[in-house]
Design an enzyme around this catalytic site. Structure first.
Site, mmCIF file in Angstrom:
data_model
loop_
_atom_site.group_PDB
_atom_site.id
_atom_site.type_symbol
_atom_site.label_atom_id
_atom_site.label_comp_id
_atom_site.label_asym_id
_atom_site.label_seq_id
_atom_site.Cartn_x
_atom_site.Cartn_y
_atom_site.Cartn_z
ATOM 1 C CG HIS A 87 -0.183 0.061 2.524
ATOM 2 N ND1 HIS A 87 0.411 -1.049 3.106
ATOM 3 C CD2 HIS A 87 0.116 1.099 3.350
ATOM 4 C CE1 HIS A 87 1.012 -0.685 4.224
ATOM 5 N NE2 HIS A 87 0.857 0.618 4.397
ATOM 6 C CG HIS A 89 0.856 5.597 4.310
ATOM 7 N ND1 HIS A 89 -0.273 4.857 4.578
ATOM 8 C CD2 HIS A 89 1.891 4.917 4.839
ATOM 9 C CE1 HIS A 89 0.094 3.767 5.253
ATOM 10 N NE2 HIS A 89 1.396 3.778 5.418
ATOM 11 C CD GLU A 94 4.556 3.232 7.734
ATOM 12 O OE1 GLU A 94 3.957 3.286 6.653
ATOM 13 O OE2 GLU A 94 4.338 2.366 8.602
ATOM 14 C CG HIS A 132 5.156 1.029 2.671
ATOM 15 N ND1 HIS A 132 4.451 2.095 2.164
ATOM 16 C CD2 HIS A 132 4.709 0.859 3.941
ATOM 17 C CE1 HIS A 132 3.611 2.549 3.075
ATOM 18 N NE2 HIS A 132 3.743 1.812 4.164
#
Ligand SMILES: *[C@@H]1O[C@H](CO)[C@@H](O)[C@H](O)[C@H]1NC(C)=O
Ligand SMILES: *[C@@H]1O[C@H](CO)[C@@H](O)[C@H](O)[C@H]1NC(C)=O
Ligand SMILES: *[C@@H]1O[C@H](CO)[C@@H](O)[C@H](O)[C@H]1NC(C)=O
Ligand SMILES: *[C@@H]1O[C@H](CO)[C@@H](O)[C@H](O)[C@H]1NC(C)=O
Ligand SMILES: *[C@@H]1O[C@H](CO)[C@@H](O)[C@H](O)[C@H]1NC(C)=O
Ligand SMILES: *[C@@H]1O[C@H](CO)[C@@H](O)[C@H](O)[C@H]1NC(C)=O
Ligand SMILES: *[C@@H]1O[C@H](CO)[C@@H](O)[C@H](O)[C@H]1NC(C)=O
Ligand SMILES: *[C@@H]1O[C@H](CO)[C@@H](O)[C@H](O)[C@H]1NC(C)=O
Ligand SMILES: *[C@@H]1O[C@H](CO)[C@@H](O)[C@H](O)[C@H]1NC(C)=O
Length: 372
Positions: A87, A89, A94, A132
């Site tokens: 997925h 973001h 992150e 990732h």
């Protein structure tokens, strides 16, 4: 009736030390505050949520940091499957740091895919819009994650299979749990949490002898890892293979700090900084450097024993591996090595942070330890 003498005694001690304003409660909490205040949480004492076989705890949350950043601990046993389906973001930056065990992390962006096997101390940065995924590889693995801005823990509360608490502080429970990675249908419905499924991405599993896949032959545990030169490019830093600086960490220069940055203002656009500080022991005759910073700071001990004192709290605390201290902006505080060799993972809000100041005072240093 015992209260009166106790309060008088505490007041006298505070006055003797010249403390301006003090909170009579302890710094140590077992539930993360839902407002900004200084606090310490001990490793594994927080309740968490279980997702499949993984237990997530949140030593720093959106509410406890005024959304500066979230600090996540993921403790889990090995799994034969991905820990989460691939997925991205779109808005969150992150980061993954290996505290214990071993895991694989993949990051893919702009037609470049890189997989790495992480052992303790290794680090990976996953900027916004990077596909990732990860897989947990050892019986007791713990990943420490920093996500900026804060508040990202809401996703995990939503995904939880169950709440988790343990009177024995077991890092995670025993049992045959469902696959932690979730199913395609669930992950495809998480856009409101800034999770955008990338189910077409197939992580390359063909790791070479040095633990790289996708971009086999990349520098990993065999040479210097440079940080990305912008805020969009994913990158990895193997334990001790980043650039470092050496700085005195006490007022009389009797103790040392080796700073190894992962995120500076360049990689975060000035939103936060992150990295490690390795500390020598502070001699009992020396005073640690005092800090007062414009942004919030969190330290997680990753090796040794670290002393902490926060202005307004009488107690000096020794923090060991996995313990976290959170210090709000404009608070005076200090930290120092109590063991011969200690190391913290730091996260600072903004660009004028503890590591930025230490690096400014310091000079380039080619070793992971201080001068003999
Ligand atoms: C702590 O105790 C002292 C003495 O009783 C009192 O004056 C002070 O207001 C207390 N501080 C807080 C933050 O409760
Ligand atoms: C990520 O991608 C989305 C969709 O293309 C875009 O709207 C967003 O601005 C990107 N985020 C960053 C930080 O570039
Ligand atoms: C990625 O590859 C596609 C197909 O070859 C190409 O059209 C695109 O421009 C590439 N993107 C980048 C950022 O290199
Ligand atoms: C966890 O506890 C919270 C608060 O009591 C509750 O709202 C939530 O439903 C629980 N989650 C699960 C998965 O049981
Ligand atoms: C887990 O599953 C295995 C194989 O099905 C079984 O042998 C084992 O007893 C189970 N363990 C627990 C704790 O349920
Ligand atoms: C692995 O690292 C060693 C040096 O430690 C190097 O000689 C070797 O070429 C590397 N292997 C690959 C496949 O990159
Ligand atoms: C300690 O180190 C700092 C920075 O290198 C320097 O400015 C200062 O003079 C030193 N102090 C002592 C007492 O050596
Ligand atoms: C930094 O924060 C700003 C404001 O929240 C945001 O727009 C930007 O995308 C962030 N930068 C990075 C690299 O995450
Ligand atoms: C912290 O650890 C040191 C070294 O073991 C010890 O001397 C000291 O008393 C400890 N301090 C506290 C507050 O426990």
């Amino acid at each position: 009736m015992l209260f009166i003498p106790v309060f008088i005694l505490l007041g006298a001690v505070a006055a003797a030390r010249g403390t301006a304003k003090r909170d009579n409660s302890s710094l140590v909490v077992t539930k993360v505050p839902d407002y900004v205040r200084p606090y310490v949480v001990r490793a594994y004492t927080l309740d968490g949520v279980r997702i499949g076989s993984q237990v997530y705890r949140f030593p720093v949350t959106g509410p406890s940091s005024d959304n500066a950043f979230t600090l996540i601990s993921t403790a889990a046993p090995a799994s034969s499957e991905l820990g989460v389906l691939p997925h991205i973001h779109q808005a969150h930056y992150e980061n993954f740091y290996a505290l214990r065990g071993r895991f694989a992390l993949w990051a893919s962006k702009d037609n470049t895919t890189a997989g790495r096997i992480f052992t303790p101390g290794d680090y990976g940065a996953v900027p916004p819009n990077t596909t990732h995924s990860f897989q947990i590889l050892e019986p007791f693995t713990e990943m420490v994650g920093v996500i900026q801005p804060g508040g990202f823990e809401d996703l995990f509360y939503f995904l939880a299979s169950a709440n988790y608490s343990s009177q024995t502080y077991a890092p995670f429970p025993q049992g045959n749990f469902t696959s932690p990675g979730g199913d395609a249908e669930t992950i495809s419905k998480l856009q409101k949490f800034d999770v955008w499924a990338q189910l077409q991405f197939s992580p390359p599993m063909d790791f070479d002898a040095n633990g790289t896949s996708g971009d086999e032959g990349a520098v990993w545990h065999n040479g210097i890892n440079e940080l990305a030169s912008d805020s969009a490019t994913p990158f990895f830093v193997a334990n001790g293979y980043g650039r470092k600086t050496l700085t005195p960490a006490s007022a009389d220069n009797a103790s040392y700090a080796v700073v190894e940055p992962f995120i500076t203002a360049t990689q975060s656009e000035g939103n936060f900084t992150e990295g490690t500080i390795t500390l020598s022991r502070l001699p009992s005759s020396s005073q640690p450097q005092a800090w007062k910073l414009p942004g919030h700071t969190a330290l997680e001990v990753v090796d040794g024993l670290v002393g902490v004192k926060v202005d307004g709290y009488e107690e000096e605390l020794n923090l060991s591996v996995g313990d976290v201290v959170f210090v709000p902006a404009e608070t005076t505080w200090s930290f120092w090595g109590e063991a011969a060799f200690s190391k913290v993972l730091y996260v600072g809000q903004g660009r004028d942070t503890v590591d930025a100041r230490l690096r400014e005072q310091g000079s380039e240093w080619g070793s992971v330890v201080w001068p003999a």
